[in-house]
Design an enzyme around this catalytic site. Structure first.
Site, PDB file in Angstrom:
ATOM      1  N   ARG A  76       0.815  -1.224   0.000  1.00  8.21           N
ATOM      2  CA  ARG A  76       0.000   0.000   0.000  1.00  8.21           C
ATOM      3  C   ARG A  76       0.843   1.267   0.000  1.00  8.21           C
ATOM      4  O   ARG A  76       0.392   2.314  -0.448  1.00  8.21           O
ATOM      5  CB  ARG A  76      -1.000  -0.039   1.157  1.00  8.21           C
ATOM      6  N   GLU A 113       6.916 -10.893  14.066  1.00  5.99           N
ATOM      7  CA  GLU A 113       6.394 -11.577  15.245  1.00  5.99           C
ATOM      8  C   GLU A 113       6.438 -13.094  15.086  1.00  5.99           C
ATOM      9  O   GLU A 113       6.649 -13.828  16.032  1.00  5.99           O
ATOM     10  CB  GLU A 113       4.955 -11.124  15.507  1.00  5.99           C
TER      11      GLU A 113
END
Length: 188
Positions: A76, A113
């Protein structure tokens, strides 16, 4: 999908732009996996008037003469970078996931993560001292942003600014990027 509700809306340009971004932000629960709430900014991109206001706000904040090129972080960030580059008459450089660029690249790997990711930019994307405005949609923990800013510098560019549409302040990405300045249109 639900509209994002933000108490005490704030942003680095001011409450009007922050409210505009917030009003076009949708929460998508359990995407891309259960327990994650995805912040969908596509309604903002689809609204021509709102999108123009955001792009104009980014340019006004940095100043159209403060950068030589714009770099967008996949995916994006490409939308934002292309619009700012077009509006200011400068070039645009994509910062891509590994294996997507066809020529020699600089690359940087960083921890996520749940694993690791690698970003790349063409080795000839910037000339020495090239002032680069880096754009992305969301700043979360700051890993992707930190890797990108390091990558731009390794490729010879000078980071002149870093802007995101949405900062998830509770994840402390801004602190991770210090002392580099972060410009967020909306912080929640």
């Amino acid at each position: 999908m639900t509209e994002t509700h933000t108490a005490g809306i704030r942003g680095d340009i001011g409450p009007e732009v922050a409210q505009l971004v917030a009003s076009r932000l949708l929460d998508v629960p359990d995407f891309p996996k259960p327990g994650v709430v995805f912040k969908d900014l596509m309604p903002l991109f689809a609204d021509g008037e709102a999108f123009r206001a955001v792009i104009d706000g980014i340019i006004a904040h940095h100043g159209p003469d403060s950068f030589d090129t714009v770099a967008g972080i996949e995916a994006r960030g490409f939308v934002l970078a292309a619009a700012v580059a077009y509006a200011t008459g400068v070039g645009v450089v994509p910062v891509r996931k590994a294996g997507k660029l066809p020529r020699a690249t600089h690359s940087v790997s960083y921890a996520l993560e749940y694993g690791e990711a690698t970003l790349e930019v063409h080795q000839d994307a910037f000339t020495a001292g090239h002032r680069v405005l880096v754009l992305d949609d969301v700043l979360a923990t700051g890993g992707t942003a930190e890797a990108t800013l390091d990558l731009v510098e390794r490729a010879g560019g000078t980071v002149s600014g870093f802007t995101v549409l949405l900062e998830l302040g509770f994840l402390a990405g801004r602190e991770r990027l210090a002392p580099r300045p972060v410009h967020a249109l909306l912080t929640v």
